[in-house]
Enzyme design. Structure first.
Site, short mmCIF file in Angstrom:
data_model
loop_
_atom_site.label_atom_id
_atom_site.label_comp_id
_atom_site.label_asym_id
_atom_site.label_seq_id
_atom_site.Cartn_x
_atom_site.Cartn_y
_atom_site.Cartn_z
N SER A 40 0.87 -1.09 -0.03
CA SER A 40 0.06 -0.17 0.02
C SER A 40 1.12 1.16 0.06
O SER A 40 0.53 2.32 -0.68
CB SER A 40 -0.93 -0.16 1.18
N SER A 107 -3.08 -11.12 -2.68
CA SER A 107 -3.04 -12.04 -3.71
C SER A 107 -2.18 -13.18 -3.70
O SER A 107 -1.11 -13.18 -4.63
CB SER A 107 -3.17 -11.14 -5.01
#
Length: 204
Positions: A40, A107
């Site tokens: 992030s 992911s």
């Protein structure tokens, strides 16, 4: 509603026309890595640099998306697969809109990332492996998630009780245990510049 009743409607403005106006070739920057690796932070750093250059960018963050679009999903393997599938489809819409979209999601499974990649043209999907040793991620642990996972309070936690499958041939690898945020952002920007994703420069 059956599939035969669903018809794709072409837009009056093409993706290429939107890219020409925006000054950049739209793509998805797919950040993948362990929790706490810095996905992030890097995604937002890149987005800030795009903003500084007057380019259209957006960040899809794992936690933020689970507050809305994927609020109905948990963290089982099946829900993780659906989580990534949805993000892939949303990312495709952003790319079609002429936006460079950065996705910051663990992911963890290669197959899921590969399925998303196949939804894009070859040069529209840029996989960025945010590499960081597990012990370093645990030392950061700003959310206290690893501690809870070690104590059995969080099931199916990637890196502890659920596997993470690192990319085999990512377009970019950023080792956040070695590089600073600024160095990582610079490496990604250089890739975008060198591969002609960015046309408009900061002083234009």
């Amino acid at each position: 509603m059956s599939d035969q009743n669903i018809v794709w409607h072409e837009t009056s403005v093409t993706k290429e026309e939107r890219q020409q106006r925006s000054g950049a070739k739209s793509c998805v920057l797919w950040f993948t890595g362990l929790s706490g690796s810095g996905k992030s932070t890097l995604a937002n750093g890149i987005n800030l640099e795009l903003f500084r250059r007057n380019l259209a960018g957006y960040v899809l963050d794992g936690d933020n998306v689970r507050h809305g679009l994927n609020a109905d999903l948990g963290f089982s393997d099946e829900d993780r697969v659906e989580n990534i599938r949805r993000i892939g489809e949303v990312s495709k819409l952003f790319v079609d809109a002429g936006v460079i979209v950065s996705t910051a999601f663990i992911s963890p499974f290669r197959e899921d990332r590969h399925l998303v990649r196949e939804r894009f043209k070859e040069d529209e999907f840029i996989e960025i492996y945010v590499e960081c040793p597990l012990h370093a991620c645990e030392e950061r642990d700003v959310k206290g998630l690893y501690k809870k996972a070690r104590e059995g309070m969080i099931p199916n936690f990637t890196g502890i009780s659920s596997p993470y499958e690192p990319p085999i041939q990512p377009e970019i690898t950023i080792n956040t245990d070695v590089l600073s945020v600024e160095e990582g952002v610079l490496k990604i920007v250089q890739y975008l510049d060198q591969h002609n994703y960015i046309v408009r420069q900061a002083d234009e």
